[in-house]
Design an enzyme around this catalytic site. Sequence first.
Site, short mmCIF file in Angstrom:
data_model
loop_
_atom_site.label_atom_id
_atom_site.label_comp_id
_atom_site.label_asym_id
_atom_site.label_seq_id
_atom_site.Cartn_x
_atom_site.Cartn_y
_atom_site.Cartn_z
N ASP A 1 -9.25 37.71 71.30
CA ASP A 1 -9.89 38.93 71.15
C ASP A 1 -8.75 40.09 71.50
OD1 ASP A 1 -12.32 40.89 71.61
OD2 ASP A 1 -10.83 41.21 73.05
N GLU B 1 -13.11 33.83 68.45
CA GLU B 1 -12.18 34.36 68.94
C GLU B 1 -10.86 33.50 69.38
OE1 GLU B 1 -13.86 38.80 70.28
OE2 GLU B 1 -14.08 36.85 71.71
#
Length: 232
Positions: free
Chosen positions: A50, A122
Amino acid sequence: MNRYKFNDIENRLGVYFNNPSLIKTALTHSSFGNQFKDAKYNERLEFLGDSVLQLCITEYLFNKFKDKSEGELTKIRSLIVCENSLYEIAKKLSLGEYIRMSKGEELTGGRERMSIQADAVEAVIAAVYLDKGIGFVNDFILLHFEEMINKAINNEIVLDFKTKLQELLQKDGEILIQYELLKYEGPPHRRKFFTNVIINEKVMGIGEGYSKKEAEQNAAKEALKRLEKNYE
């Protein structure tokens, strides 16, 4: 993950890992870790990925659009890195086929779940970063997110089609919008719903999805395509 699947996902990603365990972990859902106690799962990689994604997209936008304000750049970035966009990337790469999860999770539709696939994107980004470094992962992100970046810049990403439809129709005053479940099919763990959207007693869109909410959003999306030309 067997050798065939490992080679296949490397080819899809365009990345050949020095440390294969990284991509294996990136594509392992926590439910699999609960079922097989020694298995590593992808939540920590998701956390790292992320931040890596945010950094690379932020730097790209900062350098590319020198005339845009902080607020404008933040809005564009939020569209690029949101769950919906990550889900689209996951579908493009067919990541759902490769995610390891428990049988129970799979039986309840986990393989198609948006959040699981978005999280896997991610985690994969983190795996690429750890294996290849920041320069490589930056190129990787810009390659696979290019279409999403262009859509965000051109304001073509809509996170909530139902709200967008409501806002569009409010221009004409009070208009009745209804969503009707037409049918559903498939076993309980993989049920698909079909919904239409009715505007002033006229069907304007039909959508399908693995939840009622997704089907309604897709119906609204179809209605928007038909209506927006009238408001240009």
